[in-house]
Design a protein around this motif. Structure first.
Motif, PDB file in Angstrom:
ATOM      1  N   GLY A   1       0.763  -1.228   0.000  1.00  0.00           N
ATOM      2  CA  GLY A   1       0.000   0.000   0.000  1.00  0.00           C
ATOM      3  C   GLY A   1       0.799   1.285   0.000  1.00  0.00           C
ATOM      4  N   ILE A   2       0.260   2.249   0.738  1.00  0.00           N
ATOM      5  CA  ILE A   2       0.827   3.594   0.818  1.00  0.00           C
ATOM      6  C   ILE A   2       1.194   3.886   2.271  1.00  0.00           C
ATOM      7  CG2 ILE A   2      -0.538   4.333  -1.171  1.00  0.00           C
ATOM      8  CD1 ILE A   2      -2.382   5.812   0.757  1.00  0.00           C
ATOM      9  N   PRO A   3       2.104   4.844   2.502  1.00  0.00           N
ATOM     10  CA  PRO A   3       2.542   5.100   3.882  1.00  0.00           C
ATOM     11  C   PRO A   3       1.581   6.001   4.643  1.00  0.00           C
ATOM     12  CG  PRO A   3       3.749   6.496   2.370  1.00  0.00           C
ATOM     13  CD  PRO A   3       2.881   5.609   1.518  1.00  0.00           C
ATOM     14  N   TRP A   4       1.704   5.959   5.957  1.00  0.00           N
ATOM     15  CA  TRP A   4       1.057   6.956   6.803  1.00  0.00           C
ATOM     16  C   TRP A   4       1.825   8.270   6.700  1.00  0.00           C
ATOM     17  CZ3 TRP A   4      -3.561   6.147   8.906  1.00  0.00           C
ATOM     18  CH2 TRP A   4      -3.987   4.833   9.111  1.00  0.00           C
ATOM     19  N   TYR A   5       1.058   9.352   6.740  1.00  0.00           N
ATOM     20  CA  TYR A   5       1.647  10.684   6.628  1.00  0.00           C
ATOM     21  C   TYR A   5       1.213  11.499   7.837  1.00  0.00           C
ATOM     22  CZ  TYR A   5       2.713  15.314   4.639  1.00  0.00           C
ATOM     23  OH  TYR A   5       3.197  16.583   4.422  1.00  0.00           O
ATOM     24  N   PHE A   6       2.008  11.443   8.894  1.00  0.00           N
ATOM     25  CA  PHE A   6       1.757  12.186  10.124  1.00  0.00           C
ATOM     26  C   PHE A   6       0.343  11.916  10.649  1.00  0.00           C
ATOM     27  CE2 PHE A   6       4.910  14.559   7.662  1.00  0.00           C
ATOM     28  CZ  PHE A   6       5.987  14.479   8.546  1.00  0.00           C
TER      29      PHE A   6
ATOM     30  N   PRO B   1       6.491   0.954   2.554  1.00  0.00           N
ATOM     31  CA  PRO B   1       6.912   2.356   2.484  1.00  0.00           C
ATOM     32  C   PRO B   1       6.686   3.084   3.805  1.00  0.00           C
ATOM     33  CG  PRO B   1       4.739   2.129   1.519  1.00  0.00           C
ATOM     34  CD  PRO B   1       5.168   0.737   1.940  1.00  0.00           C
ATOM     35  N   ALA B   2       7.562   4.015   4.115  1.00  0.00           N
ATOM     36  CA  ALA B   2       7.424   4.804   5.345  1.00  0.00           C
ATOM     37  C   ALA B   2       7.989   6.200   5.112  1.00  0.00           C
ATOM     38  CB  ALA B   2       8.150   4.129   6.505  1.00  0.00           C
ATOM     39  N   ILE B   3       7.301   7.195   5.657  1.00  0.00           N
ATOM     40  CA  ILE B   3       7.790   8.569   5.582  1.00  0.00           C
ATOM     41  C   ILE B   3       9.086   8.668   6.399  1.00  0.00           C
ATOM     42  CG2 ILE B   3       7.286  10.981   6.110  1.00  0.00           C
ATOM     43  CD1 ILE B   3       5.613   9.869   3.846  1.00  0.00           C
ATOM     44  N   PRO B   4      10.152   9.224   5.856  1.00  0.00           N
ATOM     45  CA  PRO B   4      11.414   9.288   6.607  1.00  0.00           C
ATOM     46  C   PRO B   4      11.319  10.239   7.787  1.00  0.00           C
ATOM     47  CG  PRO B   4      11.600  10.537   4.581  1.00  0.00           C
ATOM     48  CD  PRO B   4      10.278   9.818   4.510  1.00  0.00           C
ATOM     49  N   ALA B   5      12.154  10.000   8.784  1.00  0.00           N
ATOM     50  CA  ALA B   5      12.138  10.825   9.996  1.00  0.00           C
ATOM     51  C   ALA B   5      12.523  12.263   9.704  1.00  0.00           C
ATOM     52  CB  ALA B   5      13.081  10.224  11.034  1.00  0.00           C
ATOM     53  N   SER B   6      13.248  12.487   8.620  1.00  0.00           N
ATOM     54  CA  SER B   6      13.683  13.849   8.297  1.00  0.00           C
ATOM     55  C   SER B   6      12.560  14.713   7.744  1.00  0.00           C
ATOM     56  CB  SER B   6      14.827  13.799   7.277  1.00  0.00           C
ATOM     57  OG  SER B   6      14.397  13.127   6.091  1.00  0.00           O
TER      58      SER B   6
ATOM     59  N   ALA C   1       5.767  20.366   6.742  1.00  0.00           N
ATOM     60  CA  ALA C   1       6.061  21.487   5.854  1.00  0.00           C
ATOM     61  C   ALA C   1       6.916  21.084   4.652  1.00  0.00           C
ATOM     62  CB  ALA C   1       6.776  22.591   6.636  1.00  0.00           C
ATOM     63  N   THR C   2       7.433  19.881   4.656  1.00  0.00           N
ATOM     64  CA  THR C   2       8.278  19.432   3.545  1.00  0.00           C
ATOM     65  C   THR C   2       7.435  19.260   2.289  1.00  0.00           C
ATOM     66  OG1 THR C   2       9.695  18.245   5.106  1.00  0.00           O
ATOM     67  CG2 THR C   2       9.919  17.692   2.779  1.00  0.00           C
ATOM     68  N   PRO C   3       7.818  19.851   1.158  1.00  0.00           N
ATOM     69  CA  PRO C   3       7.052  19.650  -0.080  1.00  0.00           C
ATOM     70  C   PRO C   3       6.941  18.159  -0.416  1.00  0.00           C
ATOM     71  CG  PRO C   3       8.633  21.443  -0.347  1.00  0.00           C
ATOM     72  CD  PRO C   3       8.944  20.796   0.966  1.00  0.00           C
ATOM     73  N   LEU C   4       5.749  17.746  -0.765  1.00  0.00           N
ATOM     74  CA  LEU C   4       5.518  16.326  -0.990  1.00  0.00           C
ATOM     75  C   LEU C   4       6.398  15.766  -2.096  1.00  0.00           C
ATOM     76  CD1 LEU C   4       1.609  16.148  -0.720  1.00  0.00           C
ATOM     77  CD2 LEU C   4       3.302  15.519   1.007  1.00  0.00           C
TER      78      LEU C   4
ATOM     79  N   ALA D   1      11.178   5.873   2.698  1.00  0.00           N
ATOM     80  CA  ALA D   1      12.088   4.768   2.994  1.00  0.00           C
ATOM     81  C   ALA D   1      11.361   3.456   2.725  1.00  0.00           C
ATOM     82  CB  ALA D   1      12.545   4.839   4.443  1.00  0.00           C
ATOM     83  N   ILE D   2      12.024   2.540   2.059  1.00  0.00           N
ATOM     84  CA  ILE D   2      11.441   1.238   1.769  1.00  0.00           C
ATOM     85  C   ILE D   2      12.014   0.226   2.759  1.00  0.00           C
ATOM     86  CG2 ILE D   2      11.072  -0.547   0.046  1.00  0.00           C
ATOM     87  CD1 ILE D   2       9.781   2.140  -0.608  1.00  0.00           C
ATOM     88  N   ASN D   3      11.169  -0.231   3.665  1.00  0.00           N
ATOM     89  CA  ASN D   3      11.583  -1.243   4.637  1.00  0.00           C
ATOM     90  C   ASN D   3      11.369  -2.620   4.009  1.00  0.00           C
ATOM     91  OD1 ASN D   3      12.094   0.706   6.708  1.00  0.00           O
ATOM     92  ND2 ASN D   3       9.882   0.884   6.992  1.00  0.00           N
ATOM     93  N   ALA D   4      12.394  -3.132   3.369  1.00  0.00           N
ATOM     94  CA  ALA D   4      12.279  -4.399   2.651  1.00  0.00           C
ATOM     95  C   ALA D   4      12.652  -5.553   3.583  1.00  0.00           C
ATOM     96  CB  ALA D   4      13.177  -4.401   1.424  1.00  0.00           C
ATOM     97  N   PHE D   5      11.953  -6.652   3.431  1.00  0.00           N
ATOM     98  CA  PHE D   5      12.187  -7.823   4.269  1.00  0.00           C
ATOM     99  C   PHE D   5      12.040  -9.078   3.415  1.00  0.00           C
ATOM    100  CE2 PHE D   5       7.661  -7.127   4.221  1.00  0.00           C
ATOM    101  CZ  PHE D   5       7.134  -8.401   4.065  1.00  0.00           C
ATOM    102  N   THR D   6      12.648 -10.133   3.864  1.00  0.00           N
ATOM    103  CA  THR D   6      12.472 -11.461   3.273  1.00  0.00           C
ATOM    104  C   THR D   6      12.192 -12.440   4.397  1.00  0.00           C
ATOM    105  OG1 THR D   6      13.941 -11.006   1.405  1.00  0.00           O
ATOM    106  CG2 THR D   6      13.561 -13.319   1.952  1.00  0.00           C
ATOM    107  N   VAL D   7      11.156 -13.238   4.230  1.00  0.00           N
ATOM    108  CA  VAL D   7      10.779 -14.234   5.223  1.00  0.00           C
ATOM    109  C   VAL D   7      10.673 -15.591   4.537  1.00  0.00           C
ATOM    110  CG1 VAL D   7       9.033 -15.000   6.876  1.00  0.00           C
ATOM    111  CG2 VAL D   7       9.496 -12.567   6.611  1.00  0.00           C
ATOM    112  N   ASN D   8      11.335 -16.581   5.110  1.00  0.00           N
ATOM    113  CA  ASN D   8      11.157 -17.972   4.702  1.00  0.00           C
ATOM    114  C   ASN D   8      10.677 -18.728   5.929  1.00  0.00           C
ATOM    115  OD1 ASN D   8      12.247 -17.739   1.956  1.00  0.00           O
ATOM    116  ND2 ASN D   8      14.192 -17.354   2.993  1.00  0.00           N
TER     117      ASN D   8
END
Length: 729
Positions: free
Chosen positions: A264-269, A327-332, A336-339, A345-352
């Motif tokens: 999906g899409i990230p949370w934005y504040f 996906p996640a909005i970066p801490a920086s 007020a940051t222009p979209l 940040a892409i938090n990628a994972f692999t699970v077996n």
């Protein structure tokens, strides 16, 4: 009702409609016998245009009384309702149940993640009365119906069942020979085919039958880029001794899926990010490959009309290999940051992972009298061995633009490293007894108790993460833990009329810390220290009434309930990665529901749930008092209706309303708005054996937020359609 057909022209039209899809060949095969006739003789189609949306009995052997006299709120999603709505996955079937909301799957699990009356039921999925722990997306191709039993009731199911359980009833062989098949094509590259064959068998010296169900499915998601779902399955079953005192049922279920998962899409504040519905932030190489193999043997013997012994044995093996990107909005970033300058940040994972399960249930059903009191006694013993062995890897250094993500970017992380390796084994032994005492024609008293011993062996290897040297074992821990818990159930029923029941029920349940076969405290934290936490405990009070109306063609139910969870696990604000038993949670609400035929032409299923949820005890830094529980919508309304406007032609429509929901009630608080969504259907009988059906979903093409998670939100599908050719002998 009756319909006349003079020729096979409609079948030719159906085949032409499917031309150009991979289902065209199968549609021609199914239609060939009729198309070979240049002129069909006039025929009459007799009977109802479709089956009912109501059920009179539970699929569970442990509940032998009619649903009218069962003191638990039960919602049934019948095969007919699923077919009319064009349901192709279990989540869509569950949208017909007003007490259910859906959470999104995550890295530690995938598959269906429903909430019932405000509490997670991810580990409360049952298949033919036995727990189904697999992390796979269930498809209803081999199901006769789905029943949701609401309210905690560990006496019947053991651990869990805080808000209720979901019982999936498989299709079973019968002495009614038939063949049914369907082929579907639709928008978003939808292609689907199912076959259902039931064949009585002669020459075995006992009434016997064989049934085979097959499924193949491939689809994307309207207005969701890249996401794909592909699965196939087969399910043979053999029944011996049908209709005799001694019965044996042997079945096997296999399903394989190969998906491109959607995170999906990230949370934005605290709110869903203001981006396009089709934004996809992952990689085309992302995948979810999952298998489910389930073998079951069930034997039953009637010693008399009043005494039956049953035993059911199952072995299940579930496999999963997944690489996903959240996906996640970066801490920086700030509000007020222009979209267009934000790179998520892409938090990628692999699970077996491999999960295995060995179960056995033995039940005794006895009917007897003690003076003027008639007893229906159910008692049994159960054993359940479960294991899970996931290995988790993380990848870092991946980003994508928030407003205009590149859907063709190559998966090229700066580092991929092991995160954790877990090996969990649990053993459960349970004994139970429940007695329904009939005190004359109007009063019934139900009393039951159960005792469970739940033991867990947990082993964990944790690894270092950047910037430390990767791959270094930082923890090698093993612990054993045992929980021994009683559960109780009591109910009083009064029947003011033969077709009506008023009941009051009290029931309890418990949730061990290792019930999910892992010790993950949140979507990114692992902690062995949670294993030694005592179980959460739940109790419920429910006052309800059930009525069978219009000559038993329509059921109408209403209930008031309160569920309290004590010693709820909440994150420890002073020790990251730890949980503590410091919360109390409460859900108060009521439910209204009606299902069945209003007239010979009008079929209806509707329901409304009001859920007032709250944290009633907490600590500083924990979930705040006054906010609803995560994933719980206060108002939930589901509705669907069909009408036979003329012989051979039926239309239908409905949808659902889901109120606003929180995904997280601790900082940062995350909330998504409610939504309403509408669907429609039309079905035309081409001949006595063929019908053509079209389903349209999300008619208004609303952009809404369907499944939530503390890390992301999955938007609902846009407007889409499915055309189906059905064959039934």
């Amino acid at each position: 009702m009756s319909t006349r057909f003079e020729n096979g022209g409609h079948l030719a039209i159906a085949v032409r409609l499917l031309a150009g899809t991979s289902l065209a060949a199968l549609s021609i095969v199914l239609a060939q016998p009729a198309l070979a006739q240049t002129a069909l003789p006039p025929v009459q189609v007799q009977g109802e245009a479709s089956g009912s949306y109501t059920a009179t009995a539970s699929d569970l052997d442990k509940l032998p009384e009619p649903l009218l006299d069962t003191p638990v709120a039960v919602t049934t999603v019948t095969r007919q309702l699923m077919d009319d709505r064009g349901v192709t996955n279990l989540n869509d079937a569950l949208r017909n149940v007003p007490s259910i909301t859906l959470e999104a799957g995550e890295s530690s699990w995938q598959g269906n993640a429903p909430y019932i009356r405000g509490f997670s039921a991810r580990t409360d999925m049952f298949l033919d009365g036995m727990r189904d722990i697999g992390n796979y997306y269930r498809d209803p191709w081999n199901l006769e119906d789905v029943q949701v039993l609401e309210g905690p009731d560990s006496i019947l199911f053991g651990r869990g069942s805080t808000g209720g359980v979901i019982e999936q009833a498989s299709k079973r062989p019968s002495m009614d020979a038939f063949t049914a098949a369907s082929v579907s094509a639709g928008t978003a590259d939808l292609q689907r085919a199912t076959v259902d064959i039931d064949a009585p068998i002669d020459g075995l010296g006992t009434p016997a039958a064989f049934r085979l169900n097959l499924m193949g499915n491939s689809n994307g998601v309207a207005e969701r880029e890249v996401t794909k779902f592909g699965r196939y399955g087969f399910a043979p079953s053999l029944a011996l001794g049908l209709g005799t005192p001694t019965r044996l049922d042997v079945s096997y279920f296999h399903q394989t899926e190969n998906d491109t998962p959607d995170f999906g899409i990230p949370w934005y504040f605290g709110s869903p990010a203001p981006v396009d519905q089709d934004n996809f932030y992952g990689f085309r190489s992302d995948h979810l490959n999952a298998t489910a193999d389930i073998g079951t043997v069930k034997a039953a013997h009637d010693f008399s009309d009043t005494l039956t012994l049953r035993d059911q044995f199952r072995y299940a093996d579930y496999g999963r290999s997944e690489t996903g990107s959240k996906p996640a909005i970066p801490a920086s970033a700030t509000p007020a940051t222009p979209l267009n300058t934000i790179n998520v940040a892409i938090n990628a994972f692999t699970v077996n992972s491999t999960e295995r399960q060995l179960q056995n249930q033995t039940d005794l059903l006895a009917k007897f009298d003690t003076g003027p009191v008639h007893h229906d006694l159910t008692a049994g013993v159960e054993y359940d061995d479960e294991s899970s062995a996931p290995q988790v890897f993380n990848s870092s250094g991946l980003t994508n633009n928030l407003l205009n993500p590149n859907t063709n970017q190559i998966f090229n992380p700066t580092a991929t490293y092991p995160r954790v390796k877990i090996d969990t084994t649990t053993n459960t032994t349970g004994v139970y007894a429940m007695d329904t005492m009939k005190l004359g024609d109007q009063w019934q008293l139900v009393l039951g108790g159960r005792f469970d011993r739940f033991s867990v062996h947990f082993h964990e290897l944790a690894y270092s993460v950047p910037p430390a040297t990767m791959g270094v074992v930082t923890a090698n821990n093993a612990l054993n833990h045992v929980d021994e818990m009683p559960s109780w159930h009591g109910a009083l029923l009064y029947k003011p009329a033969e077709n009506g029941t008023i009941y009051f029920t009290y029931a309890t349940s418990f949730n061990p810390s290792a019930e999910t076969l892992d010790e993950i405290t949140s979507f990114t934290s692992f902690s062995l220290n949670n294993e030694n936490l005592a179980p959460e405990k739940t109790r419920t009070f429910e006052l309800g009434t059930k009525w069978s109306l219009l000559g038993d063609r329509l059921t109408a139910n209403a209930s008031l309930f309160q569920t309290d969870k004590y010693n709820a696990r909440i994150p420890d604000p002073s020790i990251p990665g730890f949980n503590m038993l410091a919360g109390d949670q409460q859900v108060q609400g009521f439910e209204l529901q009606a299902q069945g035929w209003i007239t010979d032409a009008w079929n209806l299923s509707l329901g409304y749930d009001y859920l007032n949820s709250d944290t009633t005890r907490t600590i500083a830094g924990g979930p705040p008092l006054g906010l609803p529980l995560p994933f719980v919508a206060r108002d939930n309304f589901t509705f669907w209706s069909t009408y036979q406007i003329m012989p051979g032609f039926q239309i239908g429509g409905g949808g659902q309303y889901v109120g606003p929901r929180y995904a997280q009630t601790t900082a940062p608080i995350e909330k998504a708005p409610g939504y309403v969504e509408f669907d429609a259907m039309a079905k035309y009988a081409l001949s006595p054996k063929f019908d053509l059906q079209v389903n349209v979903y999300n008619i208004a093409d609303n952009y809404y937020y369907d499944m939530l998670h503390p890390a992301f939100i999955i938007p609902g599908a846009g407007r889409s359609a499915m055309l189906t050719l059905n064959y039934h002998s």
